[in-house]
Design a protein around this motif. Structure first.
Motif, PDB file in Angstrom:
ATOM      1  N   ILE A   1     -23.526  52.158  34.520  1.00 19.03           N
ATOM      2  CA  ILE A   1     -24.507  51.195  35.121  1.00 19.03           C
ATOM      3  C   ILE A   1     -25.486  50.933  34.319  1.00 19.03           C
ATOM      4  CG2 ILE A   1     -26.247  50.752  37.004  1.00 19.03           C
ATOM      5  CD1 ILE A   1     -24.578  52.765  38.683  1.00 19.03           C
ATOM      6  N   PRO A   2     -25.948  49.584  33.903  1.00 24.23           N
ATOM      7  CA  PRO A   2     -26.965  49.244  33.069  1.00 24.23           C
ATOM      8  C   PRO A   2     -28.047  49.955  33.199  1.00 24.23           C
ATOM      9  CG  PRO A   2     -25.484  47.597  33.397  1.00 24.23           C
ATOM     10  CD  PRO A   2     -25.009  48.634  34.405  1.00 24.23           C
ATOM     11  N   LEU A   3     -28.894  50.395  32.079  1.00 27.79           N
ATOM     12  CA  LEU A   3     -30.376  50.712  32.321  1.00 27.79           C
ATOM     13  C   LEU A   3     -30.248  52.137  33.138  1.00 27.79           C
ATOM     14  CD1 LEU A   3     -32.392  47.415  33.447  1.00 27.79           C
ATOM     15  CD2 LEU A   3     -31.964  48.625  30.946  1.00 27.79           C
ATOM     16  N   PHE A   4     -29.639  52.091  34.258  1.00 29.33           N
ATOM     17  CA  PHE A   4     -29.780  53.469  35.259  1.00 29.33           C
ATOM     18  C   PHE A   4     -28.768  54.375  34.470  1.00 29.33           C
ATOM     19  CE2 PHE A   4     -27.768  56.127  38.417  1.00 29.33           C
ATOM     20  CZ  PHE A   4     -28.942  56.602  38.887  1.00 29.33           C
ATOM     21  N   GLY A   5     -27.478  54.069  34.120  1.00 25.21           N
ATOM     22  CA  GLY A   5     -26.774  54.902  33.390  1.00 25.21           C
ATOM     23  C   GLY A   5     -26.903  55.512  32.129  1.00 25.21           C
ATOM     24  N   TRP A   6     -27.587  54.439  31.396  1.00 22.19           N
ATOM     25  CA  TRP A   6     -28.119  55.107  29.996  1.00 22.19           C
ATOM     26  C   TRP A   6     -29.169  55.981  29.924  1.00 22.19           C
ATOM     27  CZ3 TRP A   6     -28.742  48.984  29.068  1.00 22.19           C
ATOM     28  CH2 TRP A   6     -27.360  48.300  28.824  1.00 22.19           C
TER      29      TRP A   6
END
Length: 251
Positions: A107-112
């Motif tokens: 998930i972009p942002l959250f996963g990173w």
């Protein structure tokens, strides 16, 4: 209508804080040590617990805190009804990491940002290899002094429901000898699985006595944890999953 308006207001802060902690904070804290990064990034959870109380009147109470022994890591086997516990557990248990679906890391942002906290990602399609990876990576985190949070039902279940408990967390605990800490909670009555409505009241979190695992079979450990959790659930969730009116409940 009030729970919906409150829920929308909370969601604005939730999304805004996710953007800040997912986009702006990671580059600033990358050079820091793992404990320092953890302290900074978990402020996102603490902020949203506070923001939920301010906007929606949702607070929480923990019983059984005497069972939280910070002198050694535990494998937490917890009921999972809501996104609330994924946000709030950082304020309840010592330095921790989580067993989660690998897809969340994409998930972009959250996963990173999540990847900076060293979770234990599981590929559910990998079969036996996924279990071996869980044990290997889970033991590494435990040996480093971090607690490992596992939701044995695998996904969120509505209040009053009882999902199938999977053995992964119990196998991790039994093979490594670290104790299990069972947790019951009724967060789904206040922060439902679906929709934006948030209902005011006090979430009950009950922490059970630690379950020793050394020399025991995983199925025995899991059965003991499941029995304790589900028995405790019967005493803390008399509320319906979907309130029949818009009046605040749970107070």
């Amino acid at each position: 209508m009030l729970p919906l308006i409150r829920g929308l207001l909370f969601q604005l802060g939730f999304i805004g804080s996710t953007l800040v902690f997912g986009l702006l904070v990671p580059p600033l804290i990358w050079p820091l040590s793992r404990p320092a990064r953890y302290r900074v990034l978990t402020q996102w959870g603490r902020f949203n617990v506070w923001w939920l109380r301010v906007t929606c009147g949702v607070d929480y109470r923990v019983r059984g805190t005497e069972h939280i022994d910070s002198s050694r890591p535990h494998v937490v086997l917890s009921k999972h009804q809501s996104a609330w516990e994924t946000v709030a557990f950082v304020a309840i248990f010592p330095m921790q990491t989580w067993v989660l679906k690998r897809e969340l890391m994409r998930i972009p942002l959250f996963g990173w940002t999540l990847s900076m906290l060293d979770p234990v990602p599981i590929d559910r399609e990998a079969g036996r290899q996924a279990l071996e990876n869980l044990v290997a990576e889970g033991q590494q985190r435990l040996d480093q002094g971090r607690w490992v949070i596992v939701f044995p039902e695998g996904t969120r279940v509505a209040p009053g429901e009882h999902g199938r408990y999977r053995q992964g967390g119990a196998i991790l605990a039994a093979r490594t000898g670290y104790p299990v800490l069972p947790v019951a909670l009724n967060s789904g009555s206040f922060w439902p699985k679906k929709g934006l409505r948030r209902y005011p009241g006090t979430i009950e979190v009950v922490v059970g006595p630690p379950i020793e695992t050394a020399g025991r079979k995983p199925i025995e450990v899991l059965s003991e944890a499941e029995e304790w959790i589900e028995t405790t659930m019967a005493g803390i969730e008399p509320r319906p999953a979907k309130p029949s009116s818009e009046e605040p409940h749970g107070q």
